[in-house]
Write a protein that holds these residues in place. Structure first.
Motif, PDB file in Angstrom:
ATOM      1  N   HIS A   1       0.789  -0.920  -0.098  1.00 18.33           N
ATOM      2  CA  HIS A   1      -0.191  -0.212  -0.154  1.00 18.33           C
ATOM      3  C   HIS A   1       1.120   1.145   0.076  1.00 18.33           C
ATOM      4  CE1 HIS A   1       1.276  -0.739   3.985  1.00 18.33           C
ATOM      5  NE2 HIS A   1       0.998   0.168   4.525  1.00 18.33           N
ATOM      6  N   LEU A   2       2.072   1.293  -0.390  1.00 19.61           N
ATOM      7  CA  LEU A   2       2.903   2.045   0.105  1.00 19.61           C
ATOM      8  C   LEU A   2       3.401   2.501  -1.189  1.00 19.61           C
ATOM      9  CD1 LEU A   2       4.738   1.843   3.614  1.00 19.61           C
ATOM     10  CD2 LEU A   2       2.765   2.629   3.210  1.00 19.61           C
TER      11      LEU A   2
ATOM     12  N   GLU B   1       9.876  14.841  -2.586  1.00 21.97           N
ATOM     13  CA  GLU B   1       9.103  13.673  -2.606  1.00 21.97           C
ATOM     14  C   GLU B   1       9.075  12.649  -3.166  1.00 21.97           C
ATOM     15  OE1 GLU B   1       5.895  17.073  -3.444  1.00 21.97           O
ATOM     16  OE2 GLU B   1       6.919  16.731  -5.389  1.00 21.97           O
ATOM     17  N   TYR B   2      10.231  12.611  -4.441  1.00 18.70           N
ATOM     18  CA  TYR B   2      10.477  11.546  -5.525  1.00 18.70           C
ATOM     19  C   TYR B   2      11.232  10.402  -4.784  1.00 18.70           C
ATOM     20  CZ  TYR B   2       6.378  12.757  -8.146  1.00 18.70           C
ATOM     21  OH  TYR B   2       5.134  12.828  -9.111  1.00 18.70           O
TER      22      TYR B   2
ATOM     23  N   LYS C   1       3.165   6.103  -3.693  1.00 16.51           N
ATOM     24  CA  LYS C   1       2.831   6.862  -2.690  1.00 16.51           C
ATOM     25  C   LYS C   1       4.627   8.564  -3.037  1.00 16.51           C
ATOM     26  CE  LYS C   1      -0.977   5.676  -1.135  1.00 16.51           C
ATOM     27  NZ  LYS C   1      -1.623   5.408  -2.435  1.00 16.51           N
TER      28      LYS C   1
ATOM     29  N   ILE D   1       1.001   7.939   5.980  1.00 17.31           N
ATOM     30  CA  ILE D   1       0.277   5.863   6.375  1.00 17.31           C
ATOM     31  C   ILE D   1       1.313   6.094   7.804  1.00 17.31           C
ATOM     32  CG2 ILE D   1      -0.137   3.968   5.134  1.00 17.31           C
ATOM     33  CD1 ILE D   1      -0.320   5.824   2.394  1.00 17.31           C
TER      34      ILE D   1
ATOM     35  N   ILE E   1       9.334   7.110  -5.024  1.00 18.04           N
ATOM     36  CA  ILE E   1       9.078   6.382  -6.226  1.00 18.04           C
ATOM     37  C   ILE E   1      10.375   6.758  -7.626  1.00 18.04           C
ATOM     38  CG2 ILE E   1       7.435   7.379  -8.800  1.00 18.04           C
ATOM     39  CD1 ILE E   1       5.401   8.524  -6.288  1.00 18.04           C
TER      40      ILE E   1
ATOM     41  N   GLU F   1       3.254  10.772   1.565  1.00 20.27           N
ATOM     42  CA  GLU F   1       2.080   9.986   1.962  1.00 20.27           C
ATOM     43  C   GLU F   1       2.817   8.847   2.383  1.00 20.27           C
ATOM     44  OE1 GLU F   1       0.214  11.880  -2.281  1.00 20.27           O
ATOM     45  OE2 GLU F   1       1.237   9.993  -2.576  1.00 20.27           O
ATOM     46  N   VAL F   2       3.953   8.247   2.783  1.00 21.44           N
ATOM     47  CA  VAL F   2       4.407   7.641   3.265  1.00 21.44           C
ATOM     48  C   VAL F   2       4.337   7.655   4.450  1.00 21.44           C
ATOM     49  CG1 VAL F   2       6.063   5.412   3.161  1.00 21.44           C
ATOM     50  CG2 VAL F   2       5.260   6.037   0.780  1.00 21.44           C
TER      51      VAL F   2
END
Ligand code: SF4
Length: 413
Positions: free
Chosen positions: A137-138, A343-344, A141, A149, A165, A145-146
């Motif tokens: 589920h990670l 982010e990435y 993202k 969660i 990512i 976001e990770v």
């Protein structure tokens, strides 16, 4: 066991799904101390000669040092080591923040990772208890976001070290990121962790680091804040972050400009640490127990580049590579580039420098708009720089994938 250490090293074999705890003798700690020396002990011992960096045979090590977690400035560091997918030599990359100290509080001095999991997992070490958990589920993202969660499903105070990512898209210089803004940035350690199907390491603990003489350390710690105002270098670092050296480097001709064809940039003032402090700096941040607080947190709510403070702010190296290296004097655009890299989870230095290399190729006619996916990739074109970065992190098209290989491999194409 010498003071400072937990006396425990976690061995994770992802192929077997096994977790074992080693308790080395004191002589081991006295010989290797910690960090990359300790990591290299395991890599040289356990990695077969000629191993492919992205194969299960590669060994990834995450190690703290003797002082990590102690209440003193500058100690919260984590070394990531493995065979580098970029150089084929030893990858070595260091980060700060709160993850390193929290790993100690969670009960371990370091982690040795081998093999490859058949499916994405993350390692959680909570109060000394390690376990592997599903990470499907990670995937796909953004780092923030990770973080959200995992904070919900584990503990809001957990520290998280993750690949992003960028690594999932095969960017060679992918990093490991914690707090969505602190990186083991160099040498592709994020891609190595991704190749093992290990999405993240999550740590939380309340164990205290044993000190030989806590009173002496407290006294020593009081010296720092008193001495800080009298040390010009430290004052600059605290006030303007590592970006304090932008103008200095420009003065001495070492500010990398236009793919380092020059050492001075006429647009250095708008991307300087001083300008950042005056305009978009929201607050200063720190690493565990550090009084310097050199980390930048920037926020931009207006204009074309909206920047979220959770992704921190650009360091000197990021201002250098996405700023002067690319001939860009737009601080908001450089801050946006910094956010995208965070982010990435990719290395800002390699990313900015590779785009600057592509800009020089474009200016000299080595590549054309046909190869750049239609981008007018001239030095100083902030919009094109950001679009190129977007293609890079997403592995979009031939051009994006080529940029994600770094400048040396791009030059060989
Ligand atoms: S806040 Fe800055 S000076 Fe302090 S430990 Fe972190 S990186 Fe180093």
């Amino acid at each position: 066991m010498p003071n400072g250490y937990n006396g425990k090293i976690l061995h994770l074999d992802l192929t077997k799904g096994s977790l074992t705890t080693e308790e080395p003798k004191e002589a081991f700690y006295r010989k290797y101390l910690g960090g990359s020396a300790m990591g290299m002990h395991y890599i040289l011992r356990d990695m077969p000669k000629g191993a492919d960096p992205l194969s299960p045979e590669n060994v990834l090590t995450l190690f703290t040092g003797v002082a990590t977690g102690a209440p003193i400035s500058g100690q919260s560091r984590l070394n990531a080591n493995a065979k580098s997918p970029i150089s084929g030599g030893i990858g070595d990359s260091q980060s700060g923040g709160f993850f390193p100290a929290e790993l100690k509080f969670a009960g371990f001095d370091g982690i040795v990772v081998k093999g490859k999991s058949p499916k994405p997992v993350y390692l959680a070490i909570i109060e000394g208890k390690p376990e592997l958990r599903d990470a499907a589920h990670l995937m796909g993202k953004l780092s923030g976001e990770v973080d959200d969660i995992i904070h919900k499903e584990v503990d809001p105070k957990a520290e998280i070290l993750q690949h992003g990512i960028g690594a999932e898209n095969g960017v060679l210089f992918s990093s490991l990121v914690s707090m969505s803004n602190r990186h083991n940035g160099r040498t592709g350690m994020g891609l190595v962790m991704a190749s093992k199907n290990l999405k993240a390491v999550v740590v939380r603990g309340t164990k205290k680091v044993q000190l030989a003489d806590p009173k002496a350390l407290t006294a020593l710690n009081r010296v720092g804040p008193k001495a800080l105002p009298e040390n010009g270098d430290m004052v600059g670092l605290a006030k303007d972050g590592t970006a304090t050296v932008v103008l200095f480097n420009n003065t001495i001709g070492t500010l990398p400009t236009r793919n380092y064809t020059e050492g001075q940039f006429e647009g250095c003032e708008p991307i300087s640490g001083e300008k950042m402090s005056e305009t978009i700096l929201k607050e200063r941040d720190t690493c565990h127990a550090c009084v310097v607080k050199c980390k930048r947190v920037v926020e931009i709510n207006d204009g074309p580049y909206k920047v979220d403070p959770r992704y921190g702010g650009p360091e000197y190296e990021t201002l250098g590579t996405f700023g002067s290296y690319c001939g860009v004097d737009n601080l908001a655009a450089v801050s946006m580039a910094n956010q995208i890299c965070n982010e990435y989870a990719i290395d800002t230095i390699a990313a900015g420098a590779t785009i600057a290399f592509a800009m020089e190729c474009y200016e000299k006619g080595v590549i054309t708009k046909e190869q750049t996916g239609g981008l007018d990739l001239k030095f100083g074109n902030a919009e094109a720089m950001l679009k190129a970065l977007d293609m890079l992190v997403k592995g979009e098209g031939e051009f994006g994938r080529t940029l994600g290989m770094g400048s040396e491999r791009a030059a060989q194409k």
